[in-house]
Design an enzyme around this catalytic site. Structure first.
Site, short mmCIF file in Angstrom:
data_model
loop_
_atom_site.label_atom_id
_atom_site.label_comp_id
_atom_site.label_asym_id
_atom_site.label_seq_id
_atom_site.Cartn_x
_atom_site.Cartn_y
_atom_site.Cartn_z
N ASP A 157 0.82 -1.21 0.00
CA ASP A 157 0.00 0.00 0.00
C ASP A 157 0.86 1.27 0.00
OD1 ASP A 157 -2.44 1.35 0.04
OD2 ASP A 157 -3.24 0.21 1.72
N TRP A 203 -2.94 3.16 -5.77
CA TRP A 203 -4.19 3.84 -6.14
C TRP A 203 -4.14 4.52 -7.51
CZ3 TRP A 203 -2.54 6.73 -1.31
CH2 TRP A 203 -2.54 5.88 -0.21
N GLY A 204 -3.33 3.97 -8.42
CA GLY A 204 -3.31 4.52 -9.77
C GLY A 204 -2.49 5.79 -9.93
N ASP A 224 -10.09 3.22 -3.82
CA ASP A 224 -10.83 2.01 -3.47
C ASP A 224 -12.20 1.88 -4.14
OD1 ASP A 224 -8.65 1.91 -1.81
OD2 ASP A 224 -9.78 1.47 0.01
C1 GLA Z 1 -6.01 1.36 1.54
C2 GLA Z 1 -6.16 0.36 0.41
C3 GLA Z 1 -7.28 -0.61 0.72
C4 GLA Z 1 -7.02 -1.29 2.06
C5 GLA Z 1 -6.84 -0.27 3.15
C6 GLA Z 1 -6.37 -0.89 4.46
O1 GLA Z 1 -7.12 2.21 1.58
O2 GLA Z 1 -6.41 1.02 -0.81
O3 GLA Z 1 -7.40 -1.57 -0.30
O4 GLA Z 1 -5.89 -2.12 1.94
O5 GLA Z 1 -5.86 0.71 2.79
O6 GLA Z 1 -6.15 0.05 5.46
#
Ligand code: GLA
Length: 406
Positions: A157, A203-204, A224
């Site tokens: 992440d 996230w792109g 997300d």
């Molecule tokens: C981010 C990611 C999610 C998830 C959360 C966990 O928002 O994009 O997919 O893994 O963190 O905290």
């Protein structure tokens, strides 16, 4: 002189045309992710409380008893909140003993003994998005820990990374920043001695689709999937523009599934699953399989759709504009989709803006001609032979039609 200009123009055209379909990226070659990953992840099913040995093992058992394993679902992945809030004296990550009474390895071993694979989550910054230790400065050590536990899949992440200035998810990174830390972890995984599927989750940002395949096996291409129709629309409409970057070893990740989580209608669940399958996204279920309804189960167990997703070509579908159809509108799901398969073409018809009858002539579909073809609609099982198809769809529903060419 003129002919030289023409030659240069011709050369640059051919380079552009080729790069549009086959980007010049040296793809990560760890032997993994030759097809989109199929599995489950704890986050959508219960956020932090789902990051436990019990949930992982219950889900693994459900993979077997519900027949999901037989259909190719493989990864049991635990997301954020599996560790304690701080590292131990030697700087190692420690599984939360309340959630993992026998540690991680014991659970990974059990899951392996069931013929399945086990995944974990980490973060490139100082903390994970939920505030647990991140891997910044510990990449090699963490990769070694994962290898020693038998971890098969690592979702990585982007919270609390340097350009976030210590804040969560606020980073509007300068170009290339996320690539730097995604690569650092990728190199550490390569050095760990274990083949670990590498799932990028930034996230792109930084146009990751243009370089993700050189660093990881999949890359999230947006923020997300928030478990609503608006998220399905936002993500699927963006995915149409990056289909050319998907291929064996590296795929656009449209984010984890929200089927079975109580918000999407049956029609919306069909469109969510159908477009993710056609776009060759990983299909990582996000629901509690101990409580799954028969309607949702029928969708996630649709063998024909899974075969589309897992087709050996690994080419993602995108939109096409039949004669007379309106132009695609940014941010909206276009009604007409198609993509190549090893033995045919898959067509998607989506009634994204309300109930509609959608029709296409096969001759207008990329990869098909004016002859007659045999086809099958993969949700209803309806079959036919001819030169065109037409489906009346309820609002937000879709038809997925496989046309055989071989
Ligand atoms: C981010 C990611 C999610 C998830 C959360 C966990 O928002 O994009 O997919 O893994 O963190 O905290």
């Amino acid at each position: 002189m003129k002919s030289r200009v023409a030659l240069i123009a011709a050369l640059s055209w051919s380079v552009d045309a080729r790069s549009a379909v086959e980007p010049h990226v040296k793809r990560l070659n760890n032997g993994l992710g030759l097809k989109p990953a199929l599995g489950w992840n704890s986050w959508n099913a219960g956020q932090c409380s789902a990051a436990s040995a019990q949930f992982a093992l219950d889900t693994a058992n459900k993979f077997i008893s519900l027949g999901l394993k037989d259909l190719g679902y493989e990864y049991i992945n635990i997301d954020d909140c599996w560790s304690t809030k701080s590292r131990n004296a030697t700087g190692h990550l420690v599984p939360d003993p309340g959630k993992w009474p026998n540690g991680i390895k014991a659970v990974a071993d059990q899951i392996h003994a069931m013929g399945l694979k086990f995944g974990l989550y980490g973060c490139a910054g100082t903390l994970t998005c939920a505030g647990y230790p991140g891997s910044e400065g510990h990449e090699l050590q963490d990769a070694q820990t994962l290898a020693s536990w038998g971890v098969d899949y690592w979702k990585y992440d982007n919270c609390y990374t340097p350009c976030n200035g210590g804040r969560v998810q606020t980073c509007q990174s300068p170009q290339g920043n996320t690539r730097t830390w995604m690569t650092t972890m990728g190199t550490a995984l390569e050095k760990s001695g274990r083949k670990i599927f590498y799932s990028l989750c930034q996230w792109g940002r930084d146009n990751v689709w243009t370089w993700g395949a050189s660093v990881g096996n999949s890359w999230r291409m947006s923020v997300d999937n928030w478990n609503d129709w608006a998220s399905v629309v936002r993500i699927a409409s963006a995915a149409a523009g990056m289909s050319q970057y998907a291929g064996p070893g590296g795929f656009n990740d449209l984010d984890m599934m929200q089927l079975g989580n109580g918000k999407l209608t049956a029609a919306e669940e069909r469109t969510h699953f159908g477009l993710w399958a056609m776009c060759k996204s990983p299909i990582i279920l996000g629901n509690d399989l101990r409580k799954v309804s028969s309607a949702t189960l029928a969708i996630i167990k649709n063998a024909d759709l899974l075969a589309v997703n897992q087709d050996s070509l690994g080419k993602a579908a995108t939109t096409f504009q039949p004669p007379g159809a309106p132009k695609p509108v940014s941010g909206q799901i276009y009604p007409y989709w198609a993509g190549p398969l090893s033995d045919g073409v898959v067509i998607g018809l989506v009634a994204a803006s309300g109930a509609a009858t959608l029709s296409v002539n096969f001759k207008d579909v990329p990869g098909l001609g004016s002859q007659s073809y045999s086809w099958k609609e993969l949700y209803t099982g309806k079959t036919g032979t001819g030169t065109n198809i037409s489906f009346s769809l309820s609002s937000h529903d879709m038809a997925v039609v496989k046309v055989k060419t071989k």
